[in-house]
Design a protein around this motif. Sequence first.
Motif, PDB file in Angstrom:
ATOM      1  N   GLU A  81     -95.682 -26.782 -66.350  1.00 55.12           N
ATOM      2  CA  GLU A  81     -95.743 -28.157 -66.500  1.00 55.12           C
ATOM      3  C   GLU A  81     -95.180 -28.639 -67.780  1.00 55.12           C
ATOM      4  O   GLU A  81     -95.465 -27.809 -68.594  1.00 55.12           O
ATOM      5  N   GLY A  82     -94.778 -29.494 -68.082  1.00 51.21           N
ATOM      6  CA  GLY A  82     -94.627 -30.286 -69.489  1.00 51.21           C
ATOM      7  C   GLY A  82     -93.288 -29.394 -70.080  1.00 51.21           C
ATOM      8  O   GLY A  82     -92.607 -28.973 -69.274  1.00 51.21           O
ATOM      9  N   ASP A  83     -93.276 -29.559 -71.470  1.00 56.02           N
ATOM     10  CA  ASP A  83     -92.186 -28.897 -72.131  1.00 56.02           C
ATOM     11  C   ASP A  83     -92.919 -28.164 -73.291  1.00 56.02           C
ATOM     12  O   ASP A  83     -94.064 -28.555 -73.755  1.00 56.02           O
ATOM     13  N   LEU A  84     -92.160 -27.304 -73.709  1.00 52.32           N
ATOM     14  CA  LEU A  84     -92.637 -26.294 -74.740  1.00 52.32           C
ATOM     15  C   LEU A  84     -91.792 -25.855 -75.800  1.00 52.32           C
ATOM     16  O   LEU A  84     -90.567 -25.556 -75.321  1.00 52.32           O
ATOM     17  N   LYS A  85     -91.900 -25.459 -76.832  1.00 53.98           N
ATOM     18  CA  LYS A  85     -90.947 -25.026 -77.790  1.00 53.98           C
ATOM     19  C   LYS A  85     -91.364 -23.577 -78.244  1.00 53.98           C
ATOM     20  O   LYS A  85     -92.983 -23.543 -78.487  1.00 53.98           O
ATOM     21  N   ILE A  86     -90.730 -22.662 -78.480  1.00 53.02           N
ATOM     22  CA  ILE A  86     -91.290 -21.232 -78.892  1.00 53.02           C
ATOM     23  C   ILE A  86     -90.597 -20.807 -80.109  1.00 53.02           C
ATOM     24  O   ILE A  86     -89.322 -20.934 -80.290  1.00 53.02           O
ATOM     25  N   GLY A  87     -91.289 -20.231 -80.947  1.00 48.29           N
ATOM     26  CA  GLY A  87     -90.950 -19.730 -82.175  1.00 48.29           C
ATOM     27  C   GLY A  87     -90.161 -20.779 -83.196  1.00 48.29           C
ATOM     28  O   GLY A  87     -90.539 -21.986 -83.400  1.00 48.29           O
ATOM     29  N   GLN A 129     -96.462 -11.591 -83.188  1.00 49.70           N
ATOM     30  CA  GLN A 129     -96.974 -13.123 -83.276  1.00 49.70           C
ATOM     31  C   GLN A 129     -96.200 -14.008 -82.427  1.00 49.70           C
ATOM     32  O   GLN A 129     -94.912 -13.963 -82.292  1.00 49.70           O
ATOM     33  N   LEU A 130     -97.081 -14.644 -81.475  1.00 51.45           N
ATOM     34  CA  LEU A 130     -96.492 -15.676 -80.594  1.00 51.45           C
ATOM     35  C   LEU A 130     -96.916 -17.132 -81.267  1.00 51.45           C
ATOM     36  O   LEU A 130     -97.981 -17.387 -81.384  1.00 51.45           O
ATOM     37  N   ASN A 131     -95.826 -18.094 -81.281  1.00 55.16           N
ATOM     38  CA  ASN A 131     -96.161 -19.328 -81.754  1.00 55.16           C
ATOM     39  C   ASN A 131     -95.089 -20.341 -80.803  1.00 55.16           C
ATOM     40  O   ASN A 131     -94.163 -20.181 -80.734  1.00 55.16           O
ATOM     41  N   ILE A 132     -96.263 -21.038 -80.303  1.00 47.56           N
ATOM     42  CA  ILE A 132     -95.572 -22.185 -79.635  1.00 47.56           C
ATOM     43  C   ILE A 132     -96.173 -23.626 -79.579  1.00 47.56           C
ATOM     44  O   ILE A 132     -97.134 -23.711 -80.089  1.00 47.56           O
TER      45      ILE A 132
END
Length: 285
Positions: free
Chosen positions: A207-213, A232-235
């Motif tokens: 659902e929705g929108d996401l940006k990664i790294g 490390q994960l950054n979203i």
Amino acid sequence: MNREITRIIPGVLTSDGAGVRLRRSLGGQDRQRLDPFLMLDEFSSNDPNDYVAGFPPHPHRGFETVTYMLEGHMLHEDHLVNRGHLKTGGVQWMTAGRGIIHSEMPQQESGAMRGFQLWINLPAKEKMKPAGYQDIQEDAIPRSTLPGGGLIKVIAGEYRNLRGEVIRGPIYGLSTEPLFFDIHLHAQESFSHSIPITHNAFIYIYEGDLKIGSALQALPKQSAIILSEGDQLNITASEQGAKAIVLAAKPLHEPIVQHGPFVMNTREEIEQAIDDYQHNRLTAI
């Protein structure tokens, strides 16, 4: 070192069982996988014609299945006389091992049926261990508020909350050391978490929108977004917010030979599995 995007495997519409409509990313076209993950299906429909026929009795050998129910009600039954109700928010974690014959049948004739089924490979030394099954209801899955006000559900792996407490999911002690989070982010909320550098990882936005790294663009929903090596994960969610599952596990680095519901290491083992099933030996102790 941050995890970045290496490839995107779009979910493709297909059907399985007795005609259940679903979207398959991992394990779909060209059987693209991410060791030890074999397959990921998303099912999501308000139309009972898409799901009511369910998954009548069928066999498995050599891997684990994880079913996470976002909405709906399914009944699991197997040859071990296990009988479990998988309801909204719950998880079924099943180890097929040397063999299991089970069914997953909807217990509703209307309304939404939404969720995921994930297949995780077993190491060669564990492929013939006894079958097992866990029914985990929603209230047994720990959850925590994120620093930005969002929510995390910890199905497998560990998360350290705002108070510094380590929250451990109900699934642990497996050879692949899986991590399975369901993350709900508010508009423009960010989330960071360490992932063992030894693990392969991917994200599925539902659902929705996401940006990664460091990616600047929002990423497609209903796709397996494969991540690079890193610890490390950054979203960050878009203005619409986002919901996504995050999965990671230790790769096995072993050969894979698959024939439908059987996943082994050699062609000979697959032929044995087929023969065992045809002669009612698949589930023999």
